[in-house]
Design a protein around this motif. Structure first.
Motif, PDB file in Angstrom:
ATOM      1  N   ILE A   1       0.868  -1.179   0.000  1.00  0.00           N
ATOM      2  CA  ILE A   1       0.000   0.000   0.000  1.00  0.00           C
ATOM      3  C   ILE A   1       0.900   1.222   0.000  1.00  0.00           C
ATOM      4  O   ILE A   1       1.930   1.251   0.680  1.00  0.00           O
ATOM      5  CB  ILE A   1      -0.971  -0.006   1.194  1.00  0.00           C
ATOM      6  CG1 ILE A   1      -1.894   1.201   1.131  1.00  0.00           C
ATOM      7  CG2 ILE A   1      -0.245  -0.083   2.498  1.00  0.00           C
ATOM      8  CD1 ILE A   1      -3.086   1.102   2.052  1.00  0.00           C
ATOM      9  N   HIS A   2       0.538   2.204  -0.782  1.00  0.00           N
ATOM     10  CA  HIS A   2       1.368   3.391  -0.927  1.00  0.00           C
ATOM     11  C   HIS A   2       1.243   4.298   0.284  1.00  0.00           C
ATOM     12  O   HIS A   2       0.230   4.303   0.984  1.00  0.00           O
ATOM     13  CB  HIS A   2       0.985   4.152  -2.198  1.00  0.00           C
ATOM     14  CG  HIS A   2       1.259   3.373  -3.445  1.00  0.00           C
ATOM     15  ND1 HIS A   2       2.524   3.224  -3.950  1.00  0.00           N
ATOM     16  CD2 HIS A   2       0.441   2.684  -4.266  1.00  0.00           C
ATOM     17  CE1 HIS A   2       2.479   2.476  -5.049  1.00  0.00           C
ATOM     18  NE2 HIS A   2       1.220   2.134  -5.253  1.00  0.00           N
ATOM     19  N   GLU A   3       2.283   5.068   0.498  1.00  0.00           N
ATOM     20  CA  GLU A   3       2.333   5.982   1.638  1.00  0.00           C
ATOM     21  C   GLU A   3       1.131   6.923   1.641  1.00  0.00           C
ATOM     22  O   GLU A   3       0.559   7.202   2.689  1.00  0.00           O
ATOM     23  CB  GLU A   3       3.637   6.776   1.586  1.00  0.00           C
ATOM     24  CG  GLU A   3       3.813   7.740   2.721  1.00  0.00           C
ATOM     25  CD  GLU A   3       5.154   8.458   2.675  1.00  0.00           C
ATOM     26  OE1 GLU A   3       5.178   9.619   3.107  1.00  0.00           O
ATOM     27  OE2 GLU A   3       6.153   7.868   2.225  1.00  0.00           O
ATOM     28  N   SER A   4       0.740   7.434   0.487  1.00  0.00           N
ATOM     29  CA  SER A   4      -0.382   8.367   0.435  1.00  0.00           C
ATOM     30  C   SER A   4      -1.675   7.695   0.901  1.00  0.00           C
ATOM     31  O   SER A   4      -2.469   8.306   1.620  1.00  0.00           O
ATOM     32  CB  SER A   4      -0.557   8.942  -0.972  1.00  0.00           C
ATOM     33  OG  SER A   4      -0.826   7.911  -1.903  1.00  0.00           O
ATOM     34  N   ALA A   5      -1.878   6.435   0.533  1.00  0.00           N
ATOM     35  CA  ALA A   5      -3.068   5.714   0.980  1.00  0.00           C
ATOM     36  C   ALA A   5      -3.017   5.519   2.492  1.00  0.00           C
ATOM     37  O   ALA A   5      -4.039   5.647   3.183  1.00  0.00           O
ATOM     38  CB  ALA A   5      -3.181   4.374   0.266  1.00  0.00           C
ATOM     39  N   GLU A   6      -1.834   5.226   3.017  1.00  0.00           N
ATOM     40  CA  GLU A   6      -1.688   5.090   4.469  1.00  0.00           C
ATOM     41  C   GLU A   6      -2.040   6.403   5.166  1.00  0.00           C
ATOM     42  O   GLU A   6      -2.708   6.395   6.202  1.00  0.00           O
ATOM     43  CB  GLU A   6      -0.260   4.675   4.827  1.00  0.00           C
ATOM     44  CG  GLU A   6       0.087   3.263   4.431  1.00  0.00           C
ATOM     45  CD  GLU A   6       1.527   2.896   4.735  1.00  0.00           C
ATOM     46  OE1 GLU A   6       1.793   1.684   4.798  1.00  0.00           O
ATOM     47  OE2 GLU A   6       2.387   3.783   4.900  1.00  0.00           O
ATOM     48  N   ASP A   7      -1.610   7.521   4.596  1.00  0.00           N
ATOM     49  CA  ASP A   7      -1.920   8.824   5.184  1.00  0.00           C
ATOM     50  C   ASP A   7      -3.425   9.082   5.193  1.00  0.00           C
ATOM     51  O   ASP A   7      -3.967   9.591   6.184  1.00  0.00           O
ATOM     52  CB  ASP A   7      -1.215   9.947   4.425  1.00  0.00           C
ATOM     53  CG  ASP A   7       0.271  10.021   4.713  1.00  0.00           C
ATOM     54  OD1 ASP A   7       0.701   9.535   5.784  1.00  0.00           O
ATOM     55  OD2 ASP A   7       1.005  10.572   3.871  1.00  0.00           O
ATOM     56  N   TYR A   8      -4.089   8.749   4.106  1.00  0.00           N
ATOM     57  CA  TYR A   8      -5.545   8.923   4.047  1.00  0.00           C
ATOM     58  C   TYR A   8      -6.234   8.050   5.097  1.00  0.00           C
ATOM     59  O   TYR A   8      -7.109   8.521   5.832  1.00  0.00           O
ATOM     60  CB  TYR A   8      -6.094   8.574   2.657  1.00  0.00           C
ATOM     61  CG  TYR A   8      -5.970   9.682   1.650  1.00  0.00           C
ATOM     62  CD1 TYR A   8      -6.769  10.817   1.711  1.00  0.00           C
ATOM     63  CD2 TYR A   8      -5.059   9.589   0.604  1.00  0.00           C
ATOM     64  CE1 TYR A   8      -6.669  11.830   0.770  1.00  0.00           C
ATOM     65  CE2 TYR A   8      -4.949  10.597  -0.344  1.00  0.00           C
ATOM     66  CZ  TYR A   8      -5.758  11.713  -0.254  1.00  0.00           C
ATOM     67  OH  TYR A   8      -5.647  12.723  -1.194  1.00  0.00           O
ATOM     68  N   LEU A   9      -5.851   6.793   5.175  1.00  0.00           N
ATOM     69  CA  LEU A   9      -6.481   5.881   6.134  1.00  0.00           C
ATOM     70  C   LEU A   9      -6.225   6.343   7.565  1.00  0.00           C
ATOM     71  O   LEU A   9      -7.141   6.323   8.405  1.00  0.00           O
ATOM     72  CB  LEU A   9      -5.986   4.452   5.921  1.00  0.00           C
ATOM     73  CG  LEU A   9      -6.390   3.814   4.591  1.00  0.00           C
ATOM     74  CD1 LEU A   9      -5.663   2.484   4.393  1.00  0.00           C
ATOM     75  CD2 LEU A   9      -7.898   3.636   4.495  1.00  0.00           C
ATOM     76  N   GLU A  10      -5.007   6.760   7.843  1.00  0.00           N
ATOM     77  CA  GLU A  10      -4.675   7.264   9.182  1.00  0.00           C
ATOM     78  C   GLU A  10      -5.529   8.494   9.501  1.00  0.00           C
ATOM     79  O   GLU A  10      -6.063   8.620  10.611  1.00  0.00           O
ATOM     80  CB  GLU A  10      -3.190   7.605   9.255  1.00  0.00           C
ATOM     81  CG  GLU A  10      -2.763   8.174  10.588  1.00  0.00           C
ATOM     82  CD  GLU A  10      -1.313   8.635  10.603  1.00  0.00           C
ATOM     83  OE1 GLU A  10      -0.775   8.750  11.710  1.00  0.00           O
ATOM     84  OE2 GLU A  10      -0.716   8.891   9.524  1.00  0.00           O
ATOM     85  N   SER A  11      -5.672   9.396   8.549  1.00  0.00           N
ATOM     86  CA  SER A  11      -6.476  10.602   8.764  1.00  0.00           C
ATOM     87  C   SER A  11      -7.935  10.263   9.022  1.00  0.00           C
ATOM     88  O   SER A  11      -8.573  10.866   9.889  1.00  0.00           O
ATOM     89  CB  SER A  11      -6.368  11.538   7.557  1.00  0.00           C
ATOM     90  OG  SER A  11      -5.046  12.014   7.442  1.00  0.00           O
TER      91      SER A  11
END
Length: 123
Positions: free
Chosen positions: A3-13
């Motif tokens: 999973i890409h870092e940007s997707a991780e950031d969205y999920l975390e947010s």
């Protein structure tokens, strides 16, 4: 699973907003991350198609089990790394900012050692 870092950031947010407000909508993610509405809309579509989020007809967003697993892992890393930086004397605001920059890139070995260190300081 990759999973890409940007997707991780969205999920975390999404997880953070959910914990703070109870309900999450795309506009909340826009406001939290500072991205444009179209960018967030595209990202939400990709996350939904990948099975990480569900979107209700009223526009509310919820994490699926797999989305929650990823979000929880990243948010846990964020909190632990933030605490480490604070222990080192970094201001809470800067510690949180810097934790965002490294939370995705640390190896499991290094992160494990950070966890041991932070736990060893009673935190």
């Amino acid at each position: 699973m990759v999973i890409h870092e940007s997707a991780e950031d969205y999920l975390e947010s999404i997880l953070i907003i959910q914990e703070q407000c109870g309900q999450v909508r795309s506009i909340d993610v826009v406001n939290k991350l500072g991205f444009s509405k179209p960018s967030v809309s595209i990202a939400m579509k990709k996350l939904r198609e990948s099975g990480y989020i569900n979107m209700a007809p009223d526009g509310s967003i919820t994490l699926t089990d797999s989305g929650l697993e990823i979000a929880s892992r990243i948010y846990g890393r964020h909190k632990t790394i933030t605490r480490l930086f604070e222990l080192m004397g970094v201001s809470p605001e800067q510690a949180a900012t810097d934790a965002c920059k490294v939370e995705h890139d640390l190896s499991e070995e290094t992160f494990g050692k950070i966890c041991d260190y932070v736990r060893g300081h009673g935190l």
